[in-house]
Motif scaffolding. Structure first.
Motif, PDB file in Angstrom:
ATOM      1  N   CYS A  59      14.161   4.216  14.542  1.00  0.00           N
ATOM      2  CA  CYS A  59      15.340   3.080  14.303  1.00  0.00           C
ATOM      3  C   CYS A  59      15.513   3.324  12.794  1.00  0.00           C
ATOM      4  CB  CYS A  59      14.665   1.703  14.728  1.00  0.00           C
ATOM      5  SG  CYS A  59      15.478   0.582  13.529  1.00  0.00           S
ATOM      6  N   PHE A  60      14.653   3.535  11.816  1.00  0.00           N
ATOM      7  CA  PHE A  60      14.552   3.773  10.654  1.00  0.00           C
ATOM      8  C   PHE A  60      15.362   5.017  10.470  1.00  0.00           C
ATOM      9  CE2 PHE A  60      10.846   1.025   9.040  1.00  0.00           C
ATOM     10  CZ  PHE A  60      11.644  -0.139   9.352  1.00  0.00           C
ATOM     11  N   SER A 113       5.505   1.062  20.175  1.00  0.00           N
ATOM     12  CA  SER A 113       6.197   0.015  19.242  1.00  0.00           C
ATOM     13  C   SER A 113       6.516   0.901  17.872  1.00  0.00           C
ATOM     14  CB  SER A 113       5.472  -1.242  18.831  1.00  0.00           C
ATOM     15  OG  SER A 113       5.338  -1.776  20.132  1.00  0.00           O
ATOM     16  N   GLU A 114       5.364   1.243  17.155  1.00  0.00           N
ATOM     17  CA  GLU A 114       5.592   1.970  16.019  1.00  0.00           C
ATOM     18  C   GLU A 114       6.697   3.268  16.211  1.00  0.00           C
ATOM     19  OE1 GLU A 114       2.747   4.369  12.624  1.00  0.00           O
ATOM     20  OE2 GLU A 114       1.897   3.369  14.147  1.00  0.00           O
ATOM     21  N   LEU A 115       6.364   4.025  17.175  1.00  0.00           N
ATOM     22  CA  LEU A 115       7.410   4.816  17.005  1.00  0.00           C
ATOM     23  C   LEU A 115       9.117   4.555  17.317  1.00  0.00           C
ATOM     24  CD1 LEU A 115       8.110   8.050  17.809  1.00  0.00           C
ATOM     25  CD2 LEU A 115       7.495   7.703  20.300  1.00  0.00           C
ATOM     26  N   ALA A 129      17.131  -6.472  -4.430  1.00  0.00           N
ATOM     27  CA  ALA A 129      16.124  -6.979  -3.624  1.00  0.00           C
ATOM     28  C   ALA A 129      15.804  -6.244  -2.400  1.00  0.00           C
ATOM     29  CB  ALA A 129      16.056  -8.388  -3.519  1.00  0.00           C
ATOM     30  N   LEU A 130      17.150  -6.416  -1.621  1.00  0.00           N
ATOM     31  CA  LEU A 130      16.987  -5.600  -0.207  1.00  0.00           C
ATOM     32  C   LEU A 130      16.565  -4.088  -0.400  1.00  0.00           C
ATOM     33  CD1 LEU A 130      19.989  -7.374   1.352  1.00  0.00           C
ATOM     34  CD2 LEU A 130      17.802  -7.730   1.545  1.00  0.00           C
ATOM     35  N   THR A 131      17.036  -3.572  -1.392  1.00  0.00           N
ATOM     36  CA  THR A 131      16.491  -1.998  -1.407  1.00  0.00           C
ATOM     37  C   THR A 131      15.190  -2.051  -1.693  1.00  0.00           C
ATOM     38  OG1 THR A 131      18.538  -1.501  -2.564  1.00  0.00           O
ATOM     39  CG2 THR A 131      16.836  -0.011  -2.968  1.00  0.00           C
ATOM     40  N   ALA A 132      14.546  -2.916  -2.537  1.00  0.00           N
ATOM     41  CA  ALA A 132      13.083  -2.902  -2.673  1.00  0.00           C
ATOM     42  C   ALA A 132      12.374  -3.140  -1.455  1.00  0.00           C
ATOM     43  CB  ALA A 132      12.671  -3.986  -3.845  1.00  0.00           C
ATOM     44  N   ILE A 133      12.950  -4.143  -0.556  1.00  0.00           N
ATOM     45  CA  ILE A 133      12.388  -4.532   0.582  1.00  0.00           C
ATOM     46  C   ILE A 133      12.227  -3.401   1.567  1.00  0.00           C
ATOM     47  CG2 ILE A 133      12.633  -5.964   2.693  1.00  0.00           C
ATOM     48  CD1 ILE A 133      13.305  -8.171   0.536  1.00  0.00           C
ATOM     49  N   LEU A 134      13.496  -2.763   1.712  1.00  0.00           N
ATOM     50  CA  LEU A 134      13.876  -1.575   2.749  1.00  0.00           C
ATOM     51  C   LEU A 134      12.943  -0.639   2.325  1.00  0.00           C
ATOM     52  CD1 LEU A 134      17.636  -1.427   2.984  1.00  0.00           C
ATOM     53  CD2 LEU A 134      16.038  -1.726   4.930  1.00  0.00           C
ATOM     54  N   GLY A 135      12.609  -0.371   1.070  1.00  0.00           N
ATOM     55  CA  GLY A 135      11.588   0.786   0.496  1.00  0.00           C
ATOM     56  C   GLY A 135      10.207   0.561   0.985  1.00  0.00           C
ATOM     57  N   GLN A 136       9.838  -0.741   0.819  1.00  0.00           N
ATOM     58  CA  GLN A 136       8.417  -1.143   1.190  1.00  0.00           C
ATOM     59  C   GLN A 136       8.033  -1.383   2.597  1.00  0.00           C
ATOM     60  OE1 GLN A 136       7.885  -3.046  -3.164  1.00  0.00           O
ATOM     61  NE2 GLN A 136       6.572  -3.648  -1.779  1.00  0.00           N
ATOM     62  N   ILE A 137       9.054  -1.422   3.494  1.00  0.00           N
ATOM     63  CA  ILE A 137       8.831  -1.216   5.124  1.00  0.00           C
ATOM     64  C   ILE A 137       8.755   0.012   5.492  1.00  0.00           C
ATOM     65  CG2 ILE A 137       9.717  -3.854   5.494  1.00  0.00           C
ATOM     66  CD1 ILE A 137      12.143  -2.361   6.616  1.00  0.00           C
ATOM     67  N   GLY A 138       9.282   1.107   4.658  1.00  0.00           N
ATOM     68  CA  GLY A 138       9.176   2.366   5.007  1.00  0.00           C
ATOM     69  C   GLY A 138      10.445   3.020   5.366  1.00  0.00           C
ATOM     70  N   ASN A 151       0.674  -1.222  -0.138  1.00  0.00           N
ATOM     71  CA  ASN A 151       0.104  -0.054  -0.021  1.00  0.00           C
ATOM     72  C   ASN A 151       0.808   1.286   0.033  1.00  0.00           C
ATOM     73  OD1 ASN A 151      -1.597   2.391   1.090  1.00  0.00           O
ATOM     74  ND2 ASN A 151      -3.080   0.830   1.520  1.00  0.00           N
ATOM     75  N   GLU A 152       0.865   1.815  -1.097  1.00  0.00           N
ATOM     76  CA  GLU A 152       1.786   3.002  -1.212  1.00  0.00           C
ATOM     77  C   GLU A 152       1.583   4.188  -0.464  1.00  0.00           C
ATOM     78  OE1 GLU A 152       3.282   6.230  -4.787  1.00  0.00           O
ATOM     79  OE2 GLU A 152       2.046   4.295  -5.285  1.00  0.00           O
ATOM     80  N   GLN A 153       0.521   4.300   0.004  1.00  0.00           N
ATOM     81  CA  GLN A 153      -0.158   5.573   1.013  1.00  0.00           C
ATOM     82  C   GLN A 153       0.389   5.181   2.371  1.00  0.00           C
ATOM     83  OE1 GLN A 153      -4.354   6.269   1.063  1.00  0.00           O
ATOM     84  NE2 GLN A 153      -4.410   7.957   2.615  1.00  0.00           N
ATOM     85  N   GLU A 154       0.435   3.900   2.667  1.00  0.00           N
ATOM     86  CA  GLU A 154       1.044   3.574   3.905  1.00  0.00           C
ATOM     87  C   GLU A 154       2.375   3.569   4.090  1.00  0.00           C
ATOM     88  OE1 GLU A 154       1.205   2.345   8.137  1.00  0.00           O
ATOM     89  OE2 GLU A 154      -0.452   3.506   6.873  1.00  0.00           O
ATOM     90  N   ILE A 155       3.021   3.397   2.873  1.00  0.00           N
ATOM     91  CA  ILE A 155       4.429   3.317   3.016  1.00  0.00           C
ATOM     92  C   ILE A 155       4.824   4.887   2.877  1.00  0.00           C
ATOM     93  CG2 ILE A 155       6.466   2.917   1.359  1.00  0.00           C
ATOM     94  CD1 ILE A 155       4.949   0.564   0.275  1.00  0.00           C
ATOM     95  N   ILE A 156       4.130   5.787   2.387  1.00  0.00           N
ATOM     96  CA  ILE A 156       4.589   7.151   2.456  1.00  0.00           C
ATOM     97  C   ILE A 156       4.282   7.683   3.793  1.00  0.00           C
ATOM     98  CG2 ILE A 156       3.946   9.328   1.557  1.00  0.00           C
ATOM     99  CD1 ILE A 156       3.572   7.650  -1.393  1.00  0.00           C
ATOM    100  N   ARG A 157       3.335   7.160   4.431  1.00  0.00           N
ATOM    101  CA  ARG A 157       2.963   7.715   5.885  1.00  0.00           C
ATOM    102  C   ARG A 157       4.261   7.350   6.783  1.00  0.00           C
ATOM    103  NH1 ARG A 157       1.646   6.608  10.874  1.00  0.00           N
ATOM    104  NH2 ARG A 157       1.927   4.326  10.550  1.00  0.00           N
ATOM    105  N   ARG A 158       4.770   6.176   6.687  1.00  0.00           N
ATOM    106  CA  ARG A 158       5.924   5.717   7.363  1.00  0.00           C
ATOM    107  C   ARG A 158       6.970   6.621   6.841  1.00  0.00           C
ATOM    108  NH1 ARG A 158       6.134  -0.896   7.376  1.00  0.00           N
ATOM    109  NH2 ARG A 158       3.803  -1.188   8.349  1.00  0.00           N
ATOM    110  N   GLN A 159       7.304   6.729   5.711  1.00  0.00           N
ATOM    111  CA  GLN A 159       8.474   7.697   5.177  1.00  0.00           C
ATOM    112  C   GLN A 159       8.502   8.961   5.723  1.00  0.00           C
ATOM    113  OE1 GLN A 159       8.061   7.377   0.983  1.00  0.00           O
ATOM    114  NE2 GLN A 159       9.741   5.748   0.739  1.00  0.00           N
ATOM    115  N   THR A 160       7.292   9.492   5.714  1.00  0.00           N
ATOM    116  CA  THR A 160       7.109  11.111   6.204  1.00  0.00           C
ATOM    117  C   THR A 160       7.647  11.288   7.657  1.00  0.00           C
ATOM    118  OG1 THR A 160       5.155  11.538   4.727  1.00  0.00           O
ATOM    119  CG2 THR A 160       5.441  12.961   6.370  1.00  0.00           C
TER     120      THR A 160
END
Length: 867
Positions: free
Chosen positions: A549-550, A542-544, A621-630, A305-314
């Motif tokens: 950590c990221f 936990s989320e915070l 692959a790891l770059t894609a996974i890192l990106g999609q966990i936020g 879900n791109e919207q949720e990924i971007i929420r984490r990124q923000t």
């Protein structure tokens, strides 16, 4: 049964209901085991095996452990996959008529651990269940009893999908019906170490019905009910901390199958099976146990879900920009204990006063965390701050009730603060005043008798006493004290006043301890009412923790925020392998670019061994996974599609348990990708086909490339040493050749680890063997053979002429010597069979073959000749 004593008969009756568990049978201050349990436990726990009379002719095997040290023995057994049934005395032995009543009060299993060293703070301890339905669908649910969270889903893509979900959960125990397919049970045991238990009942009960109210599908209801029924049946207590069941669909996350997760080393490494060296190890800068668990869950299940990924990124971006606030958050998070598991222990009834002090200290940090988040002036941070519930009522209660440094035991008193309860204060006052009176009595008696060594003491057996050494007995008047006990060097006495005060003190102490325990349980029950709020707080904390950590990792390692595109394009500039870079040191790591689009779907990667082909593929692959966990990614720029699945076939490994060879594992992993991938997937194939003959391997590799190109259209990185495949760039429009460059200096290869356009011209295999320090004689001989092969290969490639045709027999015969020992020409007489083989060689028209086909054909005939 009649041959045994009543107590052993009682043991056997209880044991009949727990045949698959060790029965810890309480006898006084020990837990005893008998018969086969005793024999096996003595071996597993390395404790003495004895025996006792049991009423039969033979003595019964027996061993035991003290009840106060039983937890450490139970942990050992459960950690090895066993179950332990705790059978306690349920009536006072003094009031029992005949054998004391006993019953099992809890079954402890690998999936139901609530405390102890076996419960790792940054790992969930899941117990799972699988239900099979007639329409070939599966219900899959899993629960962490220590935190109360439960998740359930329906799976319809076959049993392999079930195995994949099971491996992602990492469940320690699996609950199934007794008639569950035997082959499937075998596959589950092959895949992971599981304790398998059985539960037939899958009807919902009133005790947990509210937890299922949001589940409308009957199959999901039945699946979760099977799991809850097992938990309630085995734990035999209130499980008020169980949270509402959460449903999910596997397509909500990037699918990473078991093989790919292992090959990419996301949460553990292939060799050590440990966390160090994995992506999780690299990322884990969490400060709380619950944050560490959530991080692992995010790594296991990247978002789509791109919207949720971007929420984490923000939020990550905001935290990177606010260094001082982020450091303050990290310091405050250090003071937050494991709220999820504390709440679980409150509900379970095994929380102690120290746990409640930890809870209070954790809650006191919440206002500080909220204040820091509000400083960030970010909408998402403000929303997160609003969700942080400080539970002021709990803090107030615990501050009034529990002392700052309570004892570990909750049955020895000294937990409750003065002023919390009037009656308790009165008991304490009586105790303290009585002890003051005792101290004064000692002073008075010393002055009265002139005996400076006289003391007033106390022990549990004799109570309070006046002790006078033998050397001073002559100073006492006749009948001054009443003799109570004679020691070797002293006499102990009492007086009527001391006896009376003793009764008052001991009575007050006893009542005080009893009342404190009642008050503590009352406090615990009151805290239990706040469990839902505490669990919601734990989720936000936990989320915070994971987001900070990221931010911490991204800033320290110079990662960038990736952007996402729907144009099916990959643009990575100066990309790095996150883990290898950390291990090597960033200054030594050689970054590489990657560009793929709709006209460039597949990269065919050639180059030497050890040059970095596999590392390059993994880092994409790891770059894609890192990106999609936020998280941000290791590159200077990154534009990525959102992948629905990642498949890998990297490395060589046997599956010895199920009897599968390296090549079979390779083919199974390839099949998994080819059957399940879509055009939105990412496929990494490393050296497909090398596990069989050259013909077979090359044919399979080319067929797989063509199939992916023509049917799937998935983004694919395909590395190979079959240089003949590089011609596919001319035949398949979306295949592009790239290679990892290397140069030769002074007869030695130098790996540049740089990806360049085009195909590699050689593999440098002998140079790698030389780096591995194989014997020099062997290296020299290998070079001789290679030179002959290359020379003949060039000759075969020349145009056919009359002169060449006349020399075909000579060339073919020369082939027979390529793999001979470097000795003088042999003069042995050839047999009739050997002559026939040579004639066949001469008849082969190798000019109609590819160079490799010709060489392989000749080599096979050569082996027959030598054999």
């Amino acid at each position: 049964m009649a041959a045994y004593t009543p107590m052993i008969q009682q043991y056997l009756r209880v044991k009949a209901d727990y045949e698959d568990a060790f029965l810890f049978f309480r006898l006084g201050d020990f837990y005893e085991m008998f018969f086969d349990d005793a024999i096996k436990a003595s071996q597993e726990l390395e404790i003495t095996l004895t025996s006792r009379e049991g009423g039969s002719e033979d003595r019964i095997p027996m061993c035991g452990v003290p009840y106060h040290s039983a937890p450490q023995y139970i942990e050992q057994l459960v950690d090895r996959g066993y179950k332990v049934a705790i059978c306690e005395q349920t009536e006072d032995p003094k009031q029992a008529k005949g054998v004391v009543k006993r019953e099992v009060v809890q079954l402890i299993t690998p999936g139901t651990m609530m405390e102890g060293k076996g419960l790792h703070e940054k790992e969930n301890n899941f117990i799972a269940t699988i239900s099979y339905f007639a329409d070939n669908t599966f219900g899959f649910a899993y629960n962490d009893l220590s935190t109360g969270e439960t998740k359930v889903t329906m799976l319809s893509s076959g049993f392999d999908e079930v195995l994949n979900e099971l491996s992602i959960s990492g469940a320690k125990e699996l609950i199934i019906a007794r008639d569950f397919n035997g082959d499937w049970q075998r596959k589950m045991k092959e895949r992971s170490i599981l304790t398998i238990s059985f539960e037939e009942d899958c009807t919902g009960k009133d005790s947990y019905q509210p937890l299922l109210e949001e589940i409308s599908q009957d199959k999901l209801h039945q699946t979760t009910a099977r799991l809850f029924n097992y938990l309630y049946r085995t734990q035999k207590r209130s499980l008020d901390h169980l949270q509402k069941v959460s449903t999910y669909q596997t397509n909500q996350y990037m699918k990473i199958d078991y093989f790919s997760k292992r090959n990419l080393e996301l949460t553990e490494t292939i060799r050590s099976k440990g966390k160090k060296g994995s992506l999780l190890w690299l990322l884990d800068e969490t400060k709380t146990a619950m944050g560490g668990r959530l991080l692992k869950q995010w790594v296991d299940r990247p978002l789509v879900n791109e919207q949720e990924i971007i929420r984490r990124q923000t939020l990550v971006e905001t935290l990177i920009a606010a260094f001082f606030e982020r450091e303050e958050l990290r310091e405050k998070l250090k003071e937050v204990y494991d709220l999820e598991r504390l709440a679980g222990r409150v509900a379970f009834g095994n929380v102690n006063a120290r746990d409640l002090v930890q809870l209070r200290r954790s809650l006191l940090q919440i206002p500080n965390l909220k204040e820091v988040l509000r400083k960030l002036s970010n909408h998402e941070a403000e929303m997160l701050a609003e969700r942080l519930d400080a539970c002021e009522e709990v803090v107030d209660l615990l501050e009034r009730a529990i002392v700052e440094n309570p004892p570990l035991s909750i049955k020895d008193g000294n937990m409750i603060k003065d002023g919390y309860h009037e009656q308790l204060d009165q008991y304490r006052d009586a105790t303290r005043n009585g002890k003051t009176w005792i101290a004064q009595l000692e002073k008075q008696e010393r002055e009265k008798t002139g005996i400076k060594s006289l003391k007033v003491g106390y022990n549990r057996v004799f109570g309070y006493y006046i002790e006078v050494t033998r050397a001073n007995l002559h100073l006492l008047k006749e009948g001054q004290y009443e003799r109570k006990q004679t020691l070797t060097n002293a006499e102990r006495f009492i007086t009527p006043d001391l006896k009376e005060k003793e009764a008052l003190i001991l009575q007050a102490e006893e009542k005080s301890v009893e009342l404190e325990y009642q008050l503590f349980t009352s406090v615990r029950e009151h805290v239990k009412e706040f469990i839902p709020r505490l669990q919601a707080l734990a989720k936000s904390i936990s989320e915070l923790d994971v987001l900070q950590c990221f931010a911490t990792v991204s800033e320290e390692r110079h990662y960038v925020k990736p952007s996402f595109t729907k144009e099916r394009k990959i643009v990575i500039k100066d990309g790095r392998h996150a883990v290898v870079e950390k291990v090597m040191n960033a200054q030594e790591y050689v970054p590489n670019d990657c560009y793929m689009d709709a006209d460039r779907e597949m990269l065919l990667i050639t180059g030497p061994n050890m040059s970095g082909k596999s590392t390059y593929m993994r880092q994409i692959a790891l770059t894609a996974i890192l990106g999609q966990i936020g998280c941000f990614v290791p590159a200077s720029e990154a534009i990525l599609p959102i992948f629905d699945q990642v498949f890998t076939r990297i490395g060589a490994a046997d599956d010895l348990i199920s009897g599968q060879s390296t090549f079979m594992v390779e083919m199974l992993e390839a099949r998994n990708a080819i059957v399940n991938a879509t055009q939105d997937s990412l496929i990494l194939f490393d050296e497909i086909g090398r596990g069989t003959s050259t013909y077979d391997g090359m044919a399979l590799a080319q067929a797989i490339i063509e199939y992916i190109h023509n049917r799937l259209g998935a983004k694919t990185l395909f590395s190979t040493h079959y240089h003949e495949l590089t011609v596919l760039e001319e035949e398949l429009p979306m295949v592009k050749n790239v290679h990892v460059s290397a140069i030769e200096q002074n007869g030695k290869v130098v790996f540049l680890h740089k990806i360049k356009e085009g195909a590699a011209d050689r593999s440098y295999g002998i140079h790698v063997a030389q780096l591995a320090e194989l014997p020099e004689e062997l290296i020299t001989r290998a070079n001789e053979i290679l030179a002959k092969l290359e020379q003949t290969d060039e000759q075969i490639k020349q145009p056919s002429t009359v002169k060449n045709q006349n020399k075909i027999a000579e060339k073919n015969e020369a082939q027979l010597s390529f793999f001979d020992e470097p000795t003088e020409k042999k003069t042995a007489v050839l047999s009739t069979k050997e002559k026939r083989i040579i004639e066949k060689v001469k008849d082969i028209d190798i000019l109609d073959m590819t160079p490799m086909e010709a060489l392989n054909t000749l080599y096979e005939l050569h082996k027959k000749l030598k054999g």
